[in-house]
Design an enzyme around this catalytic site. Structure first.
Site, PDB file in Angstrom:
ATOM      1  N   LYS A   8      23.418  36.133 -41.386  1.00 23.43           N
ATOM      2  CA  LYS A   8      24.827  35.714 -41.383  1.00 23.43           C
ATOM      3  C   LYS A   8      24.916  34.230 -41.707  1.00 23.43           C
ATOM      4  O   LYS A   8      24.142  33.425 -41.193  1.00 23.43           O
ATOM      5  CB  LYS A   8      25.442  36.017 -40.013  1.00 23.43           C
ATOM      6  CG  LYS A   8      26.945  35.763 -39.915  1.00 23.43           C
ATOM      7  CD  LYS A   8      27.458  36.152 -38.532  1.00 23.43           C
ATOM      8  CE  LYS A   8      28.946  35.916 -38.371  1.00 23.43           C
ATOM      9  NZ  LYS A   8      29.432  36.269 -37.024  1.00 23.43           N
TER      10      LYS A   8
ATOM     11  N   SER B  71      33.437  39.211 -37.022  1.00 26.06           N
ATOM     12  CA  SER B  71      33.362  38.341 -38.169  1.00 26.06           C
ATOM     13  C   SER B  71      32.139  38.588 -39.050  1.00 26.06           C
ATOM     14  O   SER B  71      32.080  38.140 -40.182  1.00 26.06           O
ATOM     15  CB  SER B  71      33.326  36.881 -37.686  1.00 26.06           C
ATOM     16  OG  SER B  71      32.141  36.632 -36.907  1.00 26.06           O
TER      17      SER B  71
ATOM     18  N   SER C  94      31.633  40.180 -32.606  1.00 23.69           N
ATOM     19  CA  SER C  94      31.382  40.065 -34.046  1.00 23.69           C
ATOM     20  C   SER C  94      30.081  40.676 -34.539  1.00 23.69           C
ATOM     21  O   SER C  94      29.832  40.706 -35.747  1.00 23.69           O
ATOM     22  CB  SER C  94      31.428  38.595 -34.468  1.00 23.69           C
ATOM     23  OG  SER C  94      32.730  38.090 -34.331  1.00 23.69           O
TER      24      SER C  94
END
Length: 491
Positions: free
Chosen positions: A80, A155, A179
């Site tokens: 990420k 997210s 997330s």
């Protein structure tokens, strides 16, 4: 599609260690897969082809020299874009850091490299991890491989989408309010939030410092446990890191895979079984709970009365912390700088930079947080929210005196169409309704697929006491064995 991209991380590591295939072959197969489908999925913001192949060659050279390889050596991983990577762009999904190449690796990335995993690149995300759909990325949304017109969660939607699209067997996410788990639920993958402090935040670009938790994402529970084992553990560079060893999550996952949950007591959270969840989600959850009961688990209802206040408490605490953390992005030290023509004051340059660099959701949360922390309102808002956080922690403590772990759906609904909720932030925030309490408490939680609703994945959440991460892996592996894994449509 190459068969190598369909294998689990355990299977890939075994083939590389035995010499049946090379790390370079595995890496190239995944790079080819990214090249074939990512123009539609948009899971990646940056693909580090050269770096990935160099790392793969290093693994092959070590194996050829007779060196002992780790359990994930040669396995590709997507990271990420919230974690710093030396010399590789780290944007946090924001224009304000577009093109920034950090001078150092985060602890998580450092440990991935030391373990011999192969970093493929950086995945898309909601800007500064603020969002539940990856639609708030400054670089455009990622798409759910189950239905390209739907969101992959947020997210960390890019990390989950990469798994479901077979672009990577492993990925790293971060979980502030859900997330990791929420994207896992809506893409039919596994996402685990470790105990807060059980994984290092050093090099994690901060959103909400008392909540942010890096963690593993995978297509199987055992793969997630192996990745957790690699990235977890004490880090003296992180003041919130717990000086304790990682529980043996791998052994727990293997124990759970035997399908015996005799003596395990699971609590269904009463407050998460009423209104608010889609009927199909609740039906899949109930079927999964029955499957666990057939494996020997005792299922009881447990009330956590303050969980219903978690959402409003979170949306005071997290924005307050983000308003402080994001003050550093001012156009002076690094990243975007706008209006510096020699005729403007520093304050004007900072204002223009932040106006151009931050997206609407980030601005919204900064304003909420700044207001909640302002003189005269601190006690009424942020202070009260922290008191609610204490009550939620007490609910968890009381519940774990009665049961070994708590269970609930991961999300109240399946993946929704892209663009359907961006006009109403509150509807977007509801995506994290069931995941936020674990962040406020600080305990571990995992989402594992438990079936389909209207042809789309449903996630099953298991929450455990702090530092009892192994418990959630045992239950998750048992459920995975009972209901199986999910296979998305072929892209």
């Amino acid at each position: 599609m190459s068969d190598l991209t369909r294998l689990s991380a355990v299977e890939i590591a075994g083939l590389v260690a035995s010499g049946e295939t090379s790390a370079v072959e595995v890496t190239q197969a995944h790079l080819d897969r990214i090249g074939a489908v990512d123009d539609r999925v948009h899971a990646f913001l940056h693909v580090d082809t050269e770096g990935a192949l160099a790392a793969a060659r290093a693994v092959d050279e070590r194996r050829a020299a007779g060196a002992e390889l780790g359990p994930l050596a040669g396995v590709p991983v997507a990271v990420k874009d919230v974690l710093t990577t030396k010399g590789v762009p780290t944007t946090v999904g924001s224009k304000i850091l577009e093109g920034w190449r950090p001078p150092y690796d985060s602890t998580i990335v450092e440990r991935l490299r030391d373990a011999g995993t192969v970093m493929l690149g950086k995945t898309n995300m909601d800007e500064f991890a603020m969002g539940s759909s990856t639609e708030y990325s400054a670089y455009g949304p990622s798409r759910n491989p189950w239905d390209l017109e739907r969101i992959p969660g947020g997210s960390g939607g890019g990390s989950a989408a990469a798994l479901a699209a077979y672009e990577a067997p492993l990925s790293i996410g971060s979980d502030t309010g859900g997330s990791i788990r929420q994207p896992g639920a809506v893409t039919g993958t596994v996402g685990a939030k470790p105990t807060y402090g059980g994984t290092s935040r050093y090099g994690l670009v901060a959103f909400s410092s008392s909540l942010d938790t890096p963690g593993p994402c995978a297509r199987t529970v055992l793969d997630a446990a192996l990745l957790h084992q690699v990235i977890g553990g004490h880090d003296p560079r992180d003041s919130t890191s717990i000086p304790a060893p990682v529980p043996d999550v791998v052994a727990a996952a293997r124990l759970g895979a035997t399908g015996d949950l005799t003596g395990v007591k699971l609590g269904v959270v009463t407050e998460f079984t009423g209104e608010g969840a889609e009927p199909g989600v609740m039906a899949a959850f109930r079927d999964a709970a029955e499957a666990l009961a057939k494996l020997g688990a005792e299922i009881v209802e447990v009330s956590c009365p303050h969980f219903k206040y978690a959402l409003p408490a979170y949306y005071l605490i997290a924005p307050s912390e983000c308003s402080s953390n994001l003050a550093r992005f001012d156009g002076v030290r690094f990243g975007l700088r706008v209006g510096d023509d020699g005729n403007r004051s520093l304050e004007e340059v900072m204002s223009l930079t932040r106006e151009a660099g931050f997206g609407p959701e980030v601005k919204r949360r900064i304003m909420i947080g700044t207001y909640a922390l302002s003189s005269g309102y601190y006690d009424a808002y942020y202070g009260q929210a922290q008191k609610v956080r204490t009550l939620i922690t007490r609910d968890f403590t009381s519940a774990f005196e009665q049961v070994d772990a708590l269970i609930s759906p991961t999300t109240p609904f399946v993946a929704f169409p892209i663009g359907s909720r961006t006009a109403d932030p509150y509807q977007m925030y509801l995506a994290d309704l069931f995941t936020i309490p674990a962040n406020l408490y600080g305990g571990p939680a995992i989402s594992v697929p438990c079936g389909l609703s209207d042809g789309l994945p449903v996630g099953f959440q298991i929450m455990a006491p702090t530092l009892a991460d192994d418990r959630m892996y045992r239950v998750a592996a048992a459920l995975e064995g009972a209901v199986g894994t999910l296979t998305p449509p072929t892209l």
